[in-house]
Design a protein around this motif. Structure first.
Motif, PDB file in Angstrom:
ATOM      1  N   VAL A  63       0.839  -1.201   0.000  1.00  0.00           N
ATOM      2  CA  VAL A  63       0.000   0.000   0.000  1.00  0.00           C
ATOM      3  C   VAL A  63       0.872   1.249   0.000  1.00  0.00           C
ATOM      4  O   VAL A  63       0.603   2.227  -0.711  1.00  0.00           O
ATOM      5  N   GLY A  64       1.959   1.223   0.786  1.00  0.00           N
ATOM      6  CA  GLY A  64       2.852   2.365   0.845  1.00  0.00           C
ATOM      7  C   GLY A  64       3.505   2.671  -0.490  1.00  0.00           C
ATOM      8  O   GLY A  64       3.721   3.835  -0.832  1.00  0.00           O
ATOM      9  N   LEU A  65       3.815   1.632  -1.265  1.00  0.00           N
ATOM     10  CA  LEU A  65       4.430   1.849  -2.571  1.00  0.00           C
ATOM     11  C   LEU A  65       3.408   2.324  -3.603  1.00  0.00           C
ATOM     12  O   LEU A  65       3.705   3.181  -4.439  1.00  0.00           O
ATOM     13  N   LEU A  66       2.196   1.768  -3.547  1.00  0.00           N
ATOM     14  CA  LEU A  66       1.183   2.116  -4.541  1.00  0.00           C
ATOM     15  C   LEU A  66       0.605   3.510  -4.340  1.00  0.00           C
ATOM     16  O   LEU A  66       0.114   4.119  -5.294  1.00  0.00           O
ATOM     17  N   GLN A  67       0.660   4.036  -3.109  1.00  0.00           N
ATOM     18  CA  GLN A  67      -0.010   5.303  -2.836  1.00  0.00           C
ATOM     19  C   GLN A  67       0.654   6.487  -3.542  1.00  0.00           C
ATOM     20  O   GLN A  67       0.071   7.565  -3.631  1.00  0.00           O
ATOM     21  N   PHE A  68       1.864   6.292  -4.075  1.00  0.00           N
ATOM     22  CA  PHE A  68       2.524   7.378  -4.790  1.00  0.00           C
ATOM     23  C   PHE A  68       1.919   7.607  -6.174  1.00  0.00           C
ATOM     24  O   PHE A  68       2.216   8.612  -6.824  1.00  0.00           O
ATOM     25  N   ILE A  69       1.085   6.666  -6.635  1.00  0.00           N
ATOM     26  CA  ILE A  69       0.492   6.805  -7.965  1.00  0.00           C
ATOM     27  C   ILE A  69      -0.382   8.053  -8.042  1.00  0.00           C
ATOM     28  O   ILE A  69      -0.325   8.809  -9.030  1.00  0.00           O
ATOM     29  N   ALA A  70      -1.198   8.293  -7.016  1.00  0.00           N
ATOM     30  CA  ALA A  70      -2.126   9.434  -7.042  1.00  0.00           C
ATOM     31  C   ALA A  70      -1.399  10.774  -7.133  1.00  0.00           C
ATOM     32  O   ALA A  70      -1.687  11.574  -8.034  1.00  0.00           O
ATOM     33  N   PRO A  71      -0.446  11.091  -6.240  1.00  0.00           N
ATOM     34  CA  PRO A  71       0.216  12.388  -6.362  1.00  0.00           C
ATOM     35  C   PRO A  71       1.054  12.517  -7.628  1.00  0.00           C
ATOM     36  O   PRO A  71       1.215  13.627  -8.151  1.00  0.00           O
ATOM     37  N   ILE A  72       1.609  11.412  -8.137  1.00  0.00           N
ATOM     38  CA  ILE A  72       2.359  11.494  -9.400  1.00  0.00           C
ATOM     39  C   ILE A  72       1.431  11.920 -10.531  1.00  0.00           C
ATOM     40  O   ILE A  72       1.762  12.803 -11.335  1.00  0.00           O
ATOM     41  N   LEU A  73       0.251  11.295 -10.616  1.00  0.00           N
ATOM     42  CA  LEU A  73      -0.713  11.665 -11.657  1.00  0.00           C
ATOM     43  C   LEU A  73      -1.173  13.110 -11.474  1.00  0.00           C
ATOM     44  O   LEU A  73      -1.308  13.860 -12.456  1.00  0.00           O
ATOM     45  N   GLN A  74      -1.418  13.512 -10.226  1.00  0.00           N
ATOM     46  CA  GLN A  74      -1.842  14.895  -9.980  1.00  0.00           C
ATOM     47  C   GLN A  74      -0.755  15.882 -10.376  1.00  0.00           C
ATOM     48  O   GLN A  74      -1.037  16.939 -10.952  1.00  0.00           O
ATOM     49  N   PHE A  75       0.491  15.552 -10.080  1.00  0.00           N
ATOM     50  CA  PHE A  75       1.600  16.428 -10.444  1.00  0.00           C
ATOM     51  C   PHE A  75       1.697  16.566 -11.960  1.00  0.00           C
ATOM     52  O   PHE A  75       1.865  17.680 -12.492  1.00  0.00           O
ATOM     53  N   VAL A  76       1.595  15.448 -12.669  1.00  0.00           N
ATOM     54  CA  VAL A  76       1.672  15.484 -14.139  1.00  0.00           C
ATOM     55  C   VAL A  76       0.514  16.292 -14.714  1.00  0.00           C
ATOM     56  O   VAL A  76       0.703  17.099 -15.645  1.00  0.00           O
ATOM     57  N   ILE A  77      -0.685  16.100 -14.179  1.00  0.00           N
ATOM     58  CA  ILE A  77      -1.846  16.852 -14.673  1.00  0.00           C
ATOM     59  C   ILE A  77      -1.661  18.345 -14.422  1.00  0.00           C
ATOM     60  O   ILE A  77      -1.916  19.178 -15.294  1.00  0.00           O
ATOM     61  N   GLY A  78      -1.212  18.694 -13.208  1.00  0.00           N
ATOM     62  CA  GLY A  78      -1.021  20.110 -12.897  1.00  0.00           C
ATOM     63  C   GLY A  78       0.031  20.766 -13.763  1.00  0.00           C
ATOM     64  O   GLY A  78      -0.147  21.902 -14.225  1.00  0.00           O
ATOM     65  N   ALA A  79       1.148  20.068 -14.011  1.00  0.00           N
ATOM     66  CA  ALA A  79       2.251  20.663 -14.763  1.00  0.00           C
ATOM     67  C   ALA A  79       2.047  20.572 -16.269  1.00  0.00           C
ATOM     68  O   ALA A  79       2.265  21.557 -16.993  1.00  0.00           O
ATOM     69  N   ALA A  80       1.623  19.400 -16.779  1.00  0.00           N
ATOM     70  CA  ALA A  80       1.581  19.185 -18.223  1.00  0.00           C
ATOM     71  C   ALA A  80       0.236  19.513 -18.846  1.00  0.00           C
ATOM     72  O   ALA A  80       0.175  19.916 -20.010  1.00  0.00           O
ATOM     73  N   VAL A  81      -0.853  19.319 -18.114  1.00  0.00           N
ATOM     74  CA  VAL A  81      -2.189  19.533 -18.686  1.00  0.00           C
ATOM     75  C   VAL A  81      -2.729  20.911 -18.336  1.00  0.00           C
ATOM     76  O   VAL A  81      -3.203  21.645 -19.206  1.00  0.00           O
ATOM     77  N   LEU A  82      -2.652  21.266 -17.047  1.00  0.00           N
ATOM     78  CA  LEU A  82      -3.185  22.554 -16.606  1.00  0.00           C
ATOM     79  C   LEU A  82      -2.142  23.671 -16.659  1.00  0.00           C
ATOM     80  O   LEU A  82      -2.485  24.837 -16.429  1.00  0.00           O
ATOM     81  N   HIS A  83      -0.893  23.314 -16.931  1.00  0.00           N
ATOM     82  CA  HIS A  83       0.198  24.285 -17.118  1.00  0.00           C
ATOM     83  C   HIS A  83       0.355  25.227 -15.916  1.00  0.00           C
ATOM     84  O   HIS A  83       0.511  26.439 -16.077  1.00  0.00           O
ATOM     85  N   GLU A  84       0.347  24.651 -14.719  1.00  0.00           N
ATOM     86  CA  GLU A  84       0.611  25.455 -13.531  1.00  0.00           C
ATOM     87  C   GLU A  84       2.118  25.736 -13.431  1.00  0.00           C
ATOM     88  O   GLU A  84       2.938  24.943 -13.887  1.00  0.00           O
ATOM     89  N   PRO A  85       2.498  26.867 -12.840  1.00  0.00           N
ATOM     90  CA  PRO A  85       3.924  27.243 -12.798  1.00  0.00           C
ATOM     91  C   PRO A  85       4.741  26.310 -11.920  1.00  0.00           C
ATOM     92  O   PRO A  85       4.290  25.878 -10.854  1.00  0.00           O
ATOM     93  N   MET A  86       5.974  26.014 -12.392  1.00  0.00           N
ATOM     94  CA  MET A  86       6.926  25.215 -11.620  1.00  0.00           C
ATOM     95  C   MET A  86       8.287  25.917 -11.632  1.00  0.00           C
ATOM     96  O   MET A  86       9.204  25.528 -12.357  1.00  0.00           O
ATOM     97  N   PRO A  87       8.438  26.974 -10.841  1.00  0.00           N
ATOM     98  CA  PRO A  87       9.737  27.654 -10.779  1.00  0.00           C
ATOM     99  C   PRO A  87      10.791  26.766 -10.130  1.00  0.00           C
ATOM    100  O   PRO A  87      10.489  25.696  -9.578  1.00  0.00           O
ATOM    101  N   LEU A  88      12.031  27.224 -10.186  1.00  0.00           N
ATOM    102  CA  LEU A  88      13.153  26.431  -9.680  1.00  0.00           C
ATOM    103  C   LEU A  88      12.976  26.067  -8.212  1.00  0.00           C
ATOM    104  O   LEU A  88      13.304  24.952  -7.794  1.00  0.00           O
TER     105      LEU A  88
END
Length: 315
Positions: A256-281
Motif C-alpha cells: 500500500v505504501g508503494l502504490l499510494q505514490f500513484i495518485a500524487p504522481i498523476l496529480q503532479f503530471v496533470i497540474g504541470a503538463a495539462v493545466l500548465h501550472e507554474p513550476m519555478p526552480l
C-alpha cells in the motif's frame, strides 16, 4: 490413523488475494490521481457547492449499496454504538476538511500544491505514529521526516508562500487514516462512509443554502453534461474509497505504501503538463527533496519488510 495433507504455504494461499488487492489499490489511487480533471470539468460550480453535492450524493450512493448488499444491519449496529458513531463523526469532519481543501486547490490552479500534500502524507503518517501512538522510529524514518521538513522550508523561503493546501491535505488525511485504523476491525467500509457522510448532511445543507442565496446553485443550469457530471459526484467520491478499503485488506502495508505514490504522481503530471501550472526552480528543488525523503522512507520500509522474523516457538 489418516494424516491430513499439510496446509498450503501462506504465500501460495495469498496469491489470488494479493493480485486482487493490487488491482483494487491501483484502481483507487488511479482514480484519485485523475480527480483534478473531473473537478475542473465541473466549472462554473464552486468548491463549496461541489463538496455539498459530494456529501449528499455519496450518502445516497451508500444507501443504495447498503440496500443491495443487505448491510443495513451492520450500519445500525455501528450507529447504536456511541463510541463508534462519534468516531465516525470525527472521521467525517476530517474527510470534509480534506475534500473542501482539495476542491479549493483544484479549482484555483493549485493542483501541483495538492499533489505535494499527498507526497508528504506517508511521512506525515510516520510522524503521527510517533506523536500519537508513541512508536519508535528507525534512523532512516527520522531522516525522511527531516528531509520533508527541509523541503517545506525551501518552498516557503524560495517560493515566498506557505504551501497551506499541501499541509492541510497531508494533516487531515493522515489523521483520518489514523482514526480509520482504530475502527477498521469494527466498521465495514460502506457503513463507515455512510455514517461519515450522514454526520456531514447538516453542513452540506447549510452550504447549499448559502450558495443558493449568494452565487446561486448551478445544478441543472449549465447544460445536460454538467448536470450528469455533478450528479456523478457521489459515485466518484465513494468508489475510490471503497476500492481502497477492499485493496488495503488484501495486501501488505508495504505494498500500500508503494502504490499510494500513484495518485500524487498523476496529480503532479496533470497540474504541470495539462493545466500548465507554474513550476519555478524553488518548487523543483522542494519537490526533489520530498522525493528523496520518500525514496529513503520506501527503502527503509522494504528493507524492514524483508527482514527475517524470529521463529515462533512450538508448544
Amino acid at each position: 490413523m489418516t494424516v491430513s495433507p499439510p496446509p498450503l504455504p501462506a504465500n501460495r494461499r495469498r496469491i489470488g488475494s494479493d493480485g486482487a488487492g493490487v488491482i483494487f489499490s491501483l484502481s483507487a489511487y488511479g482514480l484519485w490521481g485523475v480527480l483534478p480533471l473531473y473537478f475542473v470539468l465541473l466549472a462554473p460550480s464552486g468548491p463549496w457547492e461541489v463538496v455539498a453535492w459530494r456529501v449528499l450524493l455519496s450518502l445516497v450512493f451508500c444507501a443504495l449499496l447498503l440496500t443491495v448488499a443487505r448491510g443495513w444491519g451492520r450500519f445500525l449496529a455501528v450507529l447504536r454504538s456511541p463510541r463508534l458513531a462519534l468516531t465516525m463523526g470525527v472521521a467525517g469532519l476530517l474527510i470534509y476538511v480534506n475534500w473542501q481543501t482539495f476542491l479549493a486547490a483544484a479549482l484555483t490552479e493549485h493542483v501541483i500544491e495538492a499533489s505535494l500534500g499527498y507526497f508528504i502524507n506517508p511521512i506525515m503518517t510516520v510522524l503521527l505514529a510517533v506523536l500519537v501512538l508513541h512508536e519508535r522510529l528507525r534512523p532512516l524514518q527520522w531522516t525522511a521526516i527531516g528531509l520533508a521538513l527541509l523541503a517545506v522550508v525551501v518552498i516557503v523561503v524560495g517560493y515566498g508562500a506557505v504551501p497551506w493546501y499541501a499541509l492541510i491535505l497531508s494533516i487531515s488525511f493522515g489523521v483520518y487514516g489514523l482514526v480509520k485504523k482504530k475502527t477498521g476491525a469494527d466498521v465495514d467500509a460502506v457503513s463507515g462512509l455512510a455514517l461519515e457522510t450522514l454526520w456531514l448532511v447538516p453542513v452540506a445543507a447549510v452550504q447549499l443554502a448559502i450558495v443558493a442565496s449568494t452565487t446561486g446553485v448551478t445544478m441543472g443550469t449549465a447544460g445536460p453534461l454538467h448536470t450528469v457530471l455533478l450528479l456523478s459526484a457521489g459515485v466518484v467520491t465513494a468508489v475510490p474509497l471503497l476500492l481502497f478499503a477492499a485493496g488495503a485488506r488484501r495486501v501488505s502495508l508495504t505494498t500500500v505504501g508503494l502504490l499510494q505514490f500513484i495518485a500524487p504522481i498523476l496529480q503532479f503530471v496533470i497540474g504541470a503538463a495539462v493545466l500548465h501550472e507554474p513550476m519555478p526552480l524553488e518548487r523543483w528543488i522542494g519537490f526533489a527533496i520530498v522525493w528523496l525523503a520518500l525514496a529513503v522512507l520506501t527503502a527503509d520500509q522494504v528493507r524492514h519488510a524483508r527482514r527475517p522474523r524470529p521463529p515462533v516457538p512450538l508448544a
